[in-house]
Design a protein around this motif. Structure first.
Motif, PDB file in Angstrom:
ATOM      1  N   SER A  56      -2.899 -14.036   2.409  1.00  0.00           N
ATOM      2  CA  SER A  56      -3.593 -12.993   1.851  1.00  0.00           C
ATOM      3  C   SER A  56      -3.793 -13.515   1.162  1.00  0.00           C
ATOM      4  CB  SER A  56      -2.009 -12.519   0.563  1.00  0.00           C
ATOM      5  OG  SER A  56      -0.721 -12.286   1.615  1.00  0.00           O
ATOM      6  N   SER A  57      -4.244 -15.185   0.703  1.00  0.00           N
ATOM      7  CA  SER A  57      -5.164 -15.254   0.019  1.00  0.00           C
ATOM      8  C   SER A  57      -6.516 -14.795   0.354  1.00  0.00           C
ATOM      9  CB  SER A  57      -5.341 -16.510  -0.388  1.00  0.00           C
ATOM     10  OG  SER A  57      -6.197 -16.810  -1.091  1.00  0.00           O
ATOM     11  N   ASP A  58      -7.782 -14.609  -1.127  1.00  0.00           N
ATOM     12  CA  ASP A  58      -9.197 -14.154  -0.806  1.00  0.00           C
ATOM     13  C   ASP A  58      -9.617 -15.981  -0.536  1.00  0.00           C
ATOM     14  OD1 ASP A  58     -10.883 -12.690  -1.257  1.00  0.00           O
ATOM     15  OD2 ASP A  58     -11.693 -13.826  -2.128  1.00  0.00           O
ATOM     16  N   GLU A  59      -8.926 -16.658   0.025  1.00  0.00           N
ATOM     17  CA  GLU A  59      -9.869 -17.927   0.786  1.00  0.00           C
ATOM     18  C   GLU A  59      -9.423 -18.051   2.283  1.00  0.00           C
ATOM     19  OE1 GLU A  59     -10.699 -20.582  -1.532  1.00  0.00           O
ATOM     20  OE2 GLU A  59     -10.709 -18.935  -3.070  1.00  0.00           O
ATOM     21  N   ASN A  60      -8.469 -16.989   2.978  1.00  0.00           N
ATOM     22  CA  ASN A  60      -8.806 -16.789   3.563  1.00  0.00           C
ATOM     23  C   ASN A  60      -9.507 -15.501   4.262  1.00  0.00           C
ATOM     24  OD1 ASN A  60      -8.095 -16.254   6.254  1.00  0.00           O
ATOM     25  ND2 ASN A  60      -5.989 -15.115   5.971  1.00  0.00           N
ATOM     26  N   ARG A  61     -10.567 -16.064   4.516  1.00  0.00           N
ATOM     27  CA  ARG A  61     -11.362 -15.004   4.982  1.00  0.00           C
ATOM     28  C   ARG A  61     -11.499 -14.412   6.329  1.00  0.00           C
ATOM     29  NH1 ARG A  61     -13.462 -13.033   0.233  1.00  0.00           N
ATOM     30  NH2 ARG A  61     -15.585 -11.589   1.977  1.00  0.00           N
ATOM     31  N   ASN A  62     -10.784 -15.545   7.421  1.00  0.00           N
ATOM     32  CA  ASN A  62     -10.569 -15.356   9.009  1.00  0.00           C
ATOM     33  C   ASN A  62      -9.974 -15.075   9.814  1.00  0.00           C
ATOM     34  OD1 ASN A  62     -13.873 -16.191   8.741  1.00  0.00           O
ATOM     35  ND2 ASN A  62     -13.139 -18.470   8.179  1.00  0.00           N
ATOM     36  N   VAL A  63      -8.519 -14.365   9.150  1.00  0.00           N
ATOM     37  CA  VAL A  63      -7.268 -14.880   9.727  1.00  0.00           C
ATOM     38  C   VAL A  63      -6.799 -13.121   9.191  1.00  0.00           C
ATOM     39  CG1 VAL A  63      -4.851 -15.113  10.403  1.00  0.00           C
ATOM     40  CG2 VAL A  63      -6.999 -16.934  10.961  1.00  0.00           C
ATOM     41  N   GLY A  64      -6.709 -11.941   9.742  1.00  0.00           N
ATOM     42  CA  GLY A  64      -6.133 -10.756   9.259  1.00  0.00           C
ATOM     43  C   GLY A  64      -4.724 -10.469   9.544  1.00  0.00           C
ATOM     44  N   PHE A  65      -4.010 -10.183   8.361  1.00  0.00           N
ATOM     45  CA  PHE A  65      -2.662  -9.502   9.845  1.00  0.00           C
ATOM     46  C   PHE A  65      -2.625  -8.049   9.434  1.00  0.00           C
ATOM     47  CE2 PHE A  65      -1.919 -11.637   5.167  1.00  0.00           C
ATOM     48  CZ  PHE A  65      -1.426 -10.513   4.977  1.00  0.00           C
ATOM     49  N   VAL A  66      -1.844  -7.236   9.717  1.00  0.00           N
ATOM     50  CA  VAL A  66      -1.141  -6.054   9.677  1.00  0.00           C
ATOM     51  C   VAL A  66       0.702  -6.054  10.324  1.00  0.00           C
ATOM     52  CG1 VAL A  66      -0.795  -3.516   9.853  1.00  0.00           C
ATOM     53  CG2 VAL A  66      -3.508  -4.985  10.019  1.00  0.00           C
ATOM     54  N   VAL A  67       1.309  -6.591   9.273  1.00  0.00           N
ATOM     55  CA  VAL A  67       2.692  -6.890   9.761  1.00  0.00           C
ATOM     56  C   VAL A  67       3.258  -5.286   9.400  1.00  0.00           C
ATOM     57  CG1 VAL A  67       4.448  -7.367   9.121  1.00  0.00           C
ATOM     58  CG2 VAL A  67       1.974  -8.677   8.328  1.00  0.00           C
ATOM     59  N   ALA A  68       3.773  -4.872  10.353  1.00  0.00           N
ATOM     60  CA  ALA A  68       4.483  -3.678  10.660  1.00  0.00           C
ATOM     61  C   ALA A  68       6.161  -3.723   9.972  1.00  0.00           C
ATOM     62  CB  ALA A  68       4.450  -2.867  11.654  1.00  0.00           C
ATOM     63  N   ALA A  69       7.381  -3.563   9.724  1.00  0.00           N
ATOM     64  CA  ALA A  69       8.531  -3.352   9.209  1.00  0.00           C
ATOM     65  C   ALA A  69       8.854  -2.270   9.142  1.00  0.00           C
ATOM     66  CB  ALA A  69       8.671  -5.131   8.203  1.00  0.00           C
ATOM     67  N   VAL A  70      10.391  -1.995   9.533  1.00  0.00           N
ATOM     68  CA  VAL A  70      11.437  -1.228   8.842  1.00  0.00           C
ATOM     69  C   VAL A  70      11.614  -1.957   7.508  1.00  0.00           C
ATOM     70  CG1 VAL A  70      13.603  -0.335   8.672  1.00  0.00           C
ATOM     71  CG2 VAL A  70      12.177  -0.788  10.553  1.00  0.00           C
ATOM     72  N   ARG A  71      11.435  -1.127   6.192  1.00  0.00           N
ATOM     73  CA  ARG A  71      11.531  -1.367   5.172  1.00  0.00           C
ATOM     74  C   ARG A  71      13.182  -1.354   4.829  1.00  0.00           C
ATOM     75  NH1 ARG A  71       7.817   0.809  -0.067  1.00  0.00           N
ATOM     76  NH2 ARG A  71       9.224  -0.295  -1.182  1.00  0.00           N
ATOM     77  N   GLY A  72      13.172  -2.017   4.573  1.00  0.00           N
ATOM     78  CA  GLY A  72      14.755  -2.264   3.872  1.00  0.00           C
ATOM     79  C   GLY A  72      15.223  -2.571   2.592  1.00  0.00           C
ATOM     80  N   THR A  73      15.838  -2.698   2.427  1.00  0.00           N
ATOM     81  CA  THR A  73      16.703  -3.066   0.912  1.00  0.00           C
ATOM     82  C   THR A  73      15.973  -3.803  -0.319  1.00  0.00           C
ATOM     83  OG1 THR A  73      18.778  -4.585   1.182  1.00  0.00           O
ATOM     84  CG2 THR A  73      18.349  -2.049   1.203  1.00  0.00           C
ATOM     85  N   GLU A  74      16.643  -4.850  -1.014  1.00  0.00           N
ATOM     86  CA  GLU A  74      15.506  -5.331  -1.769  1.00  0.00           C
ATOM     87  C   GLU A  74      16.159  -6.702  -1.638  1.00  0.00           C
ATOM     88  OE1 GLU A  74      15.192  -5.468  -6.036  1.00  0.00           O
ATOM     89  OE2 GLU A  74      14.231  -3.871  -5.884  1.00  0.00           O
ATOM     90  N   ASP A  75      17.756  -6.708  -0.952  1.00  0.00           N
ATOM     91  CA  ASP A  75      18.266  -8.017  -0.130  1.00  0.00           C
ATOM     92  C   ASP A  75      17.701  -8.448   0.600  1.00  0.00           C
ATOM     93  OD1 ASP A  75      19.366  -8.247  -2.702  1.00  0.00           O
ATOM     94  OD2 ASP A  75      21.051  -6.902  -1.946  1.00  0.00           O
ATOM     95  N   ASP A  76      17.433  -7.443   2.025  1.00  0.00           N
ATOM     96  CA  ASP A  76      16.716  -7.742   2.859  1.00  0.00           C
ATOM     97  C   ASP A  76      15.280  -8.769   3.114  1.00  0.00           C
ATOM     98  OD1 ASP A  76      18.575  -6.272   4.078  1.00  0.00           O
ATOM     99  OD2 ASP A  76      17.509  -5.133   3.686  1.00  0.00           O
ATOM    100  N   GLY A  77      15.668  -9.456   3.816  1.00  0.00           N
ATOM    101  CA  GLY A  77      14.886 -10.468   4.654  1.00  0.00           C
ATOM    102  C   GLY A  77      13.113 -10.288   3.568  1.00  0.00           C
ATOM    103  N   SER A  78      12.625  -9.167   5.401  1.00  0.00           N
ATOM    104  CA  SER A  78      11.290  -8.533   5.516  1.00  0.00           C
ATOM    105  C   SER A  78      10.931  -8.390   4.028  1.00  0.00           C
ATOM    106  CB  SER A  78      11.223  -7.268   6.323  1.00  0.00           C
ATOM    107  OG  SER A  78      12.801  -6.119   5.807  1.00  0.00           O
ATOM    108  N   PHE A  79      11.545  -7.356   3.106  1.00  0.00           N
ATOM    109  CA  PHE A  79      10.942  -7.015   1.883  1.00  0.00           C
ATOM    110  C   PHE A  79      11.156  -8.126   1.084  1.00  0.00           C
ATOM    111  CE2 PHE A  79      11.462  -5.733  -2.168  1.00  0.00           C
ATOM    112  CZ  PHE A  79      11.187  -3.224  -2.518  1.00  0.00           C
TER     113      PHE A  79
END
Lengths: 173, 373
Positions: free
Chosen positions: B239-262
């Protein structure tokens, strides 16, 4: 005169300073600055200068997009401003001969800011009879800022001639 | 009996009203606001961030996979001069102690050995003198550069180099032969591999590498704090601004604050770099939007000439207006039905009910029967 609600403000006096003052506010951090102005001069008032803005740009390595008209013979002020942009690393400079729009935009981790109006970023723009709408990152203000960033950095930018690319960029935390 | 596709005047290749993300990537049915927001943030990413960096939250069946494929289509087919090389990657199955290395392997594999090897060959061809040293400078890491160089070797060494890039441990002797000093397993090192490959692709193809990562809710399987930290560190660096060559779009089911994805995708160091506007929620379809969704879907899937011959003047064929009104009521009654997957299933069920009874249209009665409503 200045009328205000929580999202946008009408500015009718010293129009560019409404944006510049907030951009230069102590502690303000910015991710990106966008300057769209057909004409630009190095100095706008006793306290507001292009060099002051570019100092902030350099301090935070703010990616900055400048779209303006190419300098014309006899307009040494605009030429000097263009030279200042050319010598600032994180500035991308583009020329657009048909440019008439005047837009200033900035976005940071805490807030976004926009100014859309009639005033060039010049001494005359500061002192003349001008009008502008200052947008804050709330409600309709935020919507307008988002759409203007998109327009300026995509459609307008891509239809303007690249004069100097950014060599340095960093998004501050 | 005519097949249901012929009965419903579906266009060639269509068996029912189901949307296939890869084939139908061009379409974004009935959700222009969402589509425009996603596109705007992609453009913002390309311009300001160097590469798009987005997180898309949405419930099951909301259309996240379709959105990722639409993004792929948009970046590669619509904005052809945007300079993007996209890869759709499904998150692997993860257990409680899986760290970023598990995802990294899929990300590298997703680019493809042949593609990366070709990129190295193109890089060499541009400036054959001193190219390895130049490659070290380009990718910013000597081990990564030497592994990339290994892809140009003959025999098993190129596969060994590829395995090393994927984060696997290789034999010490092979590592020595490749001039690599150690195995990369920490998130920081693995991100160096990804950004190195990204820098290479940017240089030779003038394209950014954009990962479209699906089903990131599988991160919920990760519970060990150490493993979570590994993902957070990787996402922070990407996510850092130093990285300008590799982008991403991550799609996930939004879980609770305890879930790993969140815990990973919403972690402070990631959130602070992406900014709120780069988190996009796919909301359920409101009934009015559902109507637009159905109309858009029918206009694309149904052959208009055929439909006009069967029910002239209607743009809803094979559905009657009252069938769709009933569908709207059915959607309104239960918010969990306000999802594209549920609506499409209802359309399919309605069509099947009418077809099975040899009725010319899906009427309100047929739809009620199908929905048990």
């Amino acid at each position: 005169m200045r009328t205000a609600n929580k999202d946008i403000e009408l500015v009718t006096s010293r129009v560019p300073s409404a944006f510049i003052t907030r951009f230069l506010a102590q502690g303000a951090r910015w991710w990106v600055l966008i300057i769209v102005s057909p004409w630009i001069t190095p100095s706008w008032s006793a306290t507001h200068t292009l060099e002051g803005v570019l100092d902030r740009v350099r301090e935070q390595a703010v990616p900055t997009y400048v779209i303006t008209r190419p300098p014309v013979e006899g307009d040494e002020y605009h030429a000097r401003a263009v030279a200042q942009f050319r010598s600032t690393p994180s500035v991308e400079l583009r020329f657009n001969r048909g440019l008439h729009a005047k837009v200033l935009l900035a976005e940071g981790p805490d807030r976004a800011l926009g100014l859309l109006g009639s005033a060039n970023l010049t001494l005359n723009g500061m002192e003349g009879v001008e009008v502008g709408v200052l947008m804050h990152s709330r409600g309709i203000g935020e919507v307008l800022i988002r759409d203007l960033i998109d327009f300026c950095t995509w459609d307008l930018r891509r239809s303007s001639e690249l004069i100097k690319s950014r060599e340095q960029r960093s998004r501050t935390e | 009996m005519t097949a249901i596709s012929g009965w419903a005047c579906l266009k060639p290749g269509r068996e029912n009203f189901t949307v296939r993300p890869e084939v139908d990537a061009k379409f974004f049915f009935g959700r222009t606001v969402l589509r425009d927001n996603v596109r705007r943030q992609l453009r913002y990413g390309l311009t300001v961030l160097g590469a798009p960096k987005l997180v898309i939250w949405g419930p099951y069946g909301a259309g996240k996979t379709h959105t990722l494929h639409h993004i792929k289509w948009y970046l590669e087919q619509e904005e052809t001069d945007a300079g993007c090389e996209t890869r759709v990657v499904k998150t692997p199955l993860l257990n409680k102690s899986s760290n970023f290395a598990a995802l990294h392997a899929k990300l590298v594999d997703g680019v493809g050995l042949d593609f990366v090897r070709e990129a190295v060959n193109l890089y060499v061809a541009v400036d054959p003198s001193n190219w390895v040293q130049n490659l070290v400078g380009l990718v910013g890491d000597a081990n990564v550069a030497h592994a990339l160089r290994g892809l140009t070797l003959f025999g098993t060494m190129q596969l060994t180099a590829w395995r090393w890039l994927m984060g696997e441990k290789v034999l010490d002797v092979d590592q020595l032969n490749l001039n690599i000093t150690r195995t990369y397993h920490a998130a920081e090192d693995l991100v160096q591999v990804l950004t190195g490959i990204g820098a290479l692709i940017r240089r030779v193809h003038d394209k950014r590498l954009i990962y479209l990562i699906d089903e990131a809710e599988l991160l919920d399987g990760v519970t060990s704090q150490e493993a979570i930290d590994s993902f957070v560190e990787a996402m922070r660096l990407l996510s850092s601004d130093e990285n300008r060559n590799v982008g991403f779009v991550v799609a996930a089911v939004r879980g609770t604050e305890d879930d790993g994805s969140f815990r990973v995708l919403n972690a402070g160091p990631v959130w602070n770099r992406l900014g709120e506007q780069n988190y996009i929620n796919i909301e359920p379809l409101a009934p009015v939007s559902a109507r637009d969704f159905v109309r858009d879907l029918l206009s694309e899937l149904v052959d208009r000439d055929c439909a006009n011959g069967r029910d002239a003047g209607s743009d809803l064929f094979p559905f009657s207006a009252d069938a769709l009104e009933l569908l709207e009521q059915w959607i309104t009654e239960d918010p969990s039905r306000q999802l594209p997957r549920q609506i499409i299933q209802a359309l399919n069920n309605g069509a099947f009910a009418a077809w099975e009874s040899d009725e010319p249209l899906v009427t309100g009665t047929a739809m009620a029967r199908a929905l048990d409503f």
